[in-house]
Design an enzyme around this catalytic site. Structure first.
Site, PDB file in Angstrom:
ATOM      1  N   SER A  33       0.816  -1.219   0.000  1.00  0.00           N
ATOM      2  CA  SER A  33       0.000   0.000   0.000  1.00  0.00           C
ATOM      3  C   SER A  33       0.848   1.266   0.000  1.00  0.00           C
ATOM      4  O   SER A  33       1.719   1.439   0.850  1.00  0.00           O
ATOM      5  CB  SER A  33      -0.872   0.053   1.256  1.00  0.00           C
ATOM      6  N   HIS A  64      -3.114   0.523  -4.817  1.00  0.00           N
ATOM      7  CA  HIS A  64      -2.615  -0.685  -5.483  1.00  0.00           C
ATOM      8  C   HIS A  64      -2.936  -0.590  -6.969  1.00  0.00           C
ATOM      9  O   HIS A  64      -4.055  -0.867  -7.390  1.00  0.00           O
ATOM     10  CB  HIS A  64      -3.266  -1.937  -4.882  1.00  0.00           C
ATOM     11  N   HIS A  86      -5.789  -8.933  -1.584  1.00  0.00           N
ATOM     12  CA  HIS A  86      -5.858  -9.275  -0.153  1.00  0.00           C
ATOM     13  C   HIS A  86      -7.033 -10.211   0.110  1.00  0.00           C
ATOM     14  O   HIS A  86      -8.044 -10.165  -0.597  1.00  0.00           O
ATOM     15  CB  HIS A  86      -6.070  -8.003   0.689  1.00  0.00           C
ATOM     16  N   TYR A  88      -9.091  -9.809   2.509  1.00  0.00           N
ATOM     17  CA  TYR A  88     -10.273  -9.020   2.894  1.00  0.00           C
ATOM     18  C   TYR A  88     -11.081  -8.537   1.692  1.00  0.00           C
ATOM     19  O   TYR A  88     -12.245  -8.147   1.832  1.00  0.00           O
ATOM     20  CB  TYR A  88      -9.902  -7.843   3.814  1.00  0.00           C
ATOM     21  N   GLU A  89     -10.473  -8.556   0.497  1.00  0.00           N
ATOM     22  CA  GLU A  89     -11.231  -8.155  -0.690  1.00  0.00           C
ATOM     23  C   GLU A  89     -12.173  -9.265  -1.144  1.00  0.00           C
ATOM     24  O   GLU A  89     -12.991  -9.061  -2.041  1.00  0.00           O
ATOM     25  CB  GLU A  89     -10.267  -7.821  -1.834  1.00  0.00           C
ATOM     26  N   ALA A 116       2.637  -2.087   4.186  1.00  0.00           N
ATOM     27  CA  ALA A 116       2.436  -1.047   5.193  1.00  0.00           C
ATOM     28  C   ALA A 116       2.000  -1.771   6.463  1.00  0.00           C
ATOM     29  O   ALA A 116       1.232  -2.735   6.399  1.00  0.00           O
ATOM     30  CB  ALA A 116       1.334  -0.101   4.743  1.00  0.00           C
ATOM     31  N   MET A 217      -2.254  -6.641   7.008  1.00  0.00           N
ATOM     32  CA  MET A 217      -3.317  -7.486   6.450  1.00  0.00           C
ATOM     33  C   MET A 217      -2.869  -8.192   5.169  1.00  0.00           C
ATOM     34  O   MET A 217      -3.695  -8.496   4.306  1.00  0.00           O
ATOM     35  CB  MET A 217      -4.545  -6.627   6.141  1.00  0.00           C
ATOM     36  N   SER A 218      -1.575  -8.435   5.034  1.00  0.00           N
ATOM     37  CA  SER A 218      -1.105  -9.015   3.765  1.00  0.00           C
ATOM     38  C   SER A 218       0.140  -9.854   3.990  1.00  0.00           C
ATOM     39  O   SER A 218       0.451 -10.249   5.109  1.00  0.00           O
ATOM     40  CB  SER A 218      -0.784  -7.881   2.784  1.00  0.00           C
ATOM     41  N   ASN A 241       1.901   3.780  10.834  1.00  0.00           N
ATOM     42  CA  ASN A 241       1.153   4.359  11.966  1.00  0.00           C
ATOM     43  C   ASN A 241       1.533   3.619  13.239  1.00  0.00           C
ATOM     44  O   ASN A 241       2.011   2.487  13.182  1.00  0.00           O
ATOM     45  CB  ASN A 241      -0.364   4.217  11.728  1.00  0.00           C
ATOM     46  N   HIS A 253      -7.131   4.560   6.381  1.00  0.00           N
ATOM     47  CA  HIS A 253      -6.325   4.084   5.241  1.00  0.00           C
ATOM     48  C   HIS A 253      -5.578   5.258   4.609  1.00  0.00           C
ATOM     49  O   HIS A 253      -4.457   5.109   4.125  1.00  0.00           O
ATOM     50  CB  HIS A 253      -7.242   3.399   4.218  1.00  0.00           C
TER      51      HIS A 253
HETATM   52  N1  HPA Z   1      -3.303  -2.484  11.309  1.00  0.00           N
HETATM   53  C1  HPA Z   1      -3.476  -3.379  10.317  1.00  0.00           C
HETATM   54  N2  HPA Z   1      -2.998  -3.192   9.097  1.00  0.00           N
HETATM   55  C2  HPA Z   1      -2.307  -2.068   8.855  1.00  0.00           C
HETATM   56  C3  HPA Z   1      -2.097  -1.105   9.862  1.00  0.00           C
HETATM   57  C4  HPA Z   1      -2.622  -1.332  11.158  1.00  0.00           C
HETATM   58  O1  HPA Z   1      -2.464  -0.509  12.074  1.00  0.00           O
HETATM   59  N3  HPA Z   1      -1.375  -0.114   9.282  1.00  0.00           N
HETATM   60  C5  HPA Z   1      -1.161  -0.477   7.997  1.00  0.00           C
HETATM   61  N4  HPA Z   1      -1.723  -1.661   7.730  1.00  0.00           N
END
Ligand code: HPA
Length: 281
Positions: A33, A64, A86, A88-89, A116, A217-218, A241, A253
């Site tokens: 990402s 993406h 992903h 989740y998609e 990320a 998440m990947s 973050n 996001h």
């Molecule tokens: N949590 C889950 N996935 C993420 C995060 C997060 O804080 N930051 C970037 N991808």
């Protein structure tokens, strides 16, 4: 139960790629990402939209781009995957891992995965690069593994070892490359959750307790497929973050994309320094 893909499906996709370029790279890089800008540095590129490759999953997520870029990076033949799919998609884990299988069948033997991630380790800050030393496949604990279903021994063993999933030699080279280019490089364990909801503070405290340094998440389905196929793997997270362990902050996001976009030049420098090393020749 039938597997979603057969060896022939992977080979059909690999043939499609072979038909569009004469290079056969040793290395493939998956850009996570907000990191897609790195693909713009590929020289003499052949660009193939993911949608043009049979079976290849197309990401629906902002950040993406969905293109396979074949050319040279730091003088090395490289395949750059600008974006990924992903779970989740709505994709299955083996669909998410499809591009890795195709790279493997094409002849690529080193996979560099980037993503990320949120920092659980309190020492990490947005913009930091983190070498992935190991992972927690929380999504896999629930049966969501790309190797679920009948095993094709031509792709890899039924029960692949996940010790040293992240190649120790490539980790060492990355540490050296970071030092050579004056970049700070953290190291830690990446926890993979299915998403797309971000974690609750209680979930984050749980992740901290079980040894996670970063969460995302990947990546993990791709790494499992790569190791199944005998590829060497290097993983680098861009900390986008801080994790909201105490419930005092919100996350979006957009924030993730902004932070990774700002850190992308550092990741690019690290990748180029690494690719210049003889291990990638
Ligand atoms: N949590 C889950 N996935 C993420 C995060 C997060 O804080 N930051 C970037 N991808």
């Amino acid at each position: 139960m039938q597997p979603s893909f057969t060896l022939e499906d992977y080979d059909r996709a690999a043939d499609c790629i072979r038909g569009q370029t004469r290079i056969v790279p040793k290395v493939a890089v998956i850009l996570g990402s907000g990191l897609g800008s790195i693909a713009e540095s590929v020289e003499s590129p052949a660009v193939i939209p993911f949608a043009d490759i049979p079976g290849w999953p197309v990401s629906t997520v902002e950040g993406h781009a969905g293109k396979l870029i074949l050319g040279t990076l730091a003088g090395r033949n490289t395949a750059v995957l600008q974006g990924r799919a992903h779970v989740y998609e709505g994709y299955t884990a083996d669909q998410v891992a499809f591009p890795v299988r195709v790279m493997n069948r094409w002849g690529v033997n080193i996979l560099i995965v980037t993503n990320a991630a949120g920092a659980i380790n309190a020492e990490f800050a947005p913009g930091d690069l983190m070498l992935i030393t190991d992972h927690l496949n929380l999504m896999g604990f629930g049966g969501n593994n790309p190797l679920r279903g009948p095993n094709d021994d031509r792709l890899g063993p039924r029960f692949p070892d996940m010790n040293r999933a992240y190649d120790p030699g490539l980790q060492k080279l990355s540490t050296q490359a970071a030092a050579n280019s004056g970049l700070a490089l953290r190291a830690g364990v990446y926890a993979c959750l299915a998403g797309p909801s971000f974690e609750t503070p209680a979930e984050l405290r749980f992740l901290r307790m079980i040894g996670a340094d970063a969460v995302g998440m990947s990546t993990v389905p791709e790494v499992i497929a790569a190791r199944h196929g005998g590829m060497r793997v290097l993983g680098i997270s861009v900390i986008s973050n801080r994790a909201n362990l105490d419930g005092s902050m919100d996350i979006s996001h957009k924030e993730v994309l902004t932070a990774t976009g700002e850190a992308a030049p550092n990741l690019e420098l690290l990748l180029k320094t690494l690719l210049g090393k003889p291990a990638f020749a």
